[in-house]
Enzyme design. Sequence first.
Site, short mmCIF file in Angstrom:
data_model
loop_
_atom_site.label_atom_id
_atom_site.label_comp_id
_atom_site.label_asym_id
_atom_site.label_seq_id
_atom_site.Cartn_x
_atom_site.Cartn_y
_atom_site.Cartn_z
CB CYS A 68 -0.93 0.02 1.21
SG CYS A 68 -1.93 -1.47 1.37
CG HIS A 103 -6.69 1.01 -0.16
ND1 HIS A 103 -5.51 1.48 -0.68
CD2 HIS A 103 -6.35 0.15 0.84
CE1 HIS A 103 -4.50 0.93 -0.01
NE2 HIS A 103 -4.98 0.11 0.91
CB CYS A 156 0.04 0.98 7.54
SG CYS A 156 -1.71 0.81 7.09
#
Length: 433
Positions: A124, A387, A415
């Site tokens: 990510c 996302h 994160c």
Amino acid sequence: MAIQTTTGLAARLVAKRATFPASRRNFSASRSALKEIQEAYILSGARTPTAKFNGSFVSVSAPELGAVAIKSAVSKSGVPVEKITDVYMGNVLQGAVGQAPARQASMFAGLSPTVESMTVNKVCASGLKAVALAAQNIQLGLAEAQVAGGMENMSRVPYYLPRSTQLPPFGEIKLQDGLIQDGLWDVYNQFHMGICAEKTAKKYEISREEQDQYAIQSYQRAQAAWKENKFAEEIAPVTVKGKKGETVVERDEGYENLRIDKMATLKPAFLRDGTGTVTAGNASTMNDGASALVLGSKAIAREFAQGNRALARIVSTADAAIDPVDFPVAPAKAVPIALERAGITKDQVAVWEFNEAFAAVIKANEKILGLQNARVNPLGGAISLGHALGSSGSRILVTLLHQLQPGEYGVAAICNGGGAATAMVVQKLDRVD
């Protein structure tokens, strides 16, 4: 033939080195070889809308989305394309994407074949790490202008089938979901990333109600932001070709999918033993999208970026690692390092952009860092806006830059699976002297 001993060879090498001037050695320690670290600036940023899973971008590859973002960012920057020497693009789910995804995005955007490209996979955090890598080139005096960002199309990730030598001679064959295997699975503990979020919620005493309320707030903020046209300057529309002609996608697709009356009734998605608190409603969605930024040296920023809306100085960056199961709170490790390197305190930060992988991520990091009253994700986040893994880090940075006022500091932090995080401190500018 005479045998050369190690001692004799070493003696001759030492003698030869004595005749070789220190100034000509590769690893000279002379002060003239040292360079001062330079400032790196962000000149522009752009992002595509974030599409739903199996939504408008199902026929558009990640590199094609990346190309749209790159082309828009370069155009906004005012930097001549011949000044750009490198492209760094985050991309996580690379199955069937094709060779060198970042190279594809660069070429599809119309950049020169001589522009070098590198694909970054830090899950990510890939997009934000890509920006950090590009910034380092400028800080070290290795480049004048760079492009960095991220891209992902989660809708197009294939299922995996082992090669024939690994298959049973008869019986059933099981396919692996590439989306789970390479994007959403904790390799070390062999469970979904959502279980990590559950453990974080339990450890930091974050209730289901708190998570649901945060998710509702994220949707409401995103809806208000779109209503007030706050994303207009950062969006790069995507033209999608279909059987019925072309469609131009100009808005994020998931932010209106809020039904407050249903939020509390959703069943836990990962723990179903009566203790689960993480649901499809208070977690981020799976999405497709891309984002990109143009970075430059002080000379480039001074010449081309005066008055650019996203003009900012990269003050510091930091990475931090933690136990894989605790990945949701890794930003709480990276942020203090970034702040210390920047020489500022958290009270000097005007806006924070954290990636909303799960509502529990935000609530836990707020609690650890003491940010309960800070401006965190004022325009919504990954829960409501989406996302798209490889793009999320650079997406939050693009959104952050378009919120800050000249002189203000902002922090982007994200994160990543495997137990780590990347953080960046920027300062908004209206000019570079």
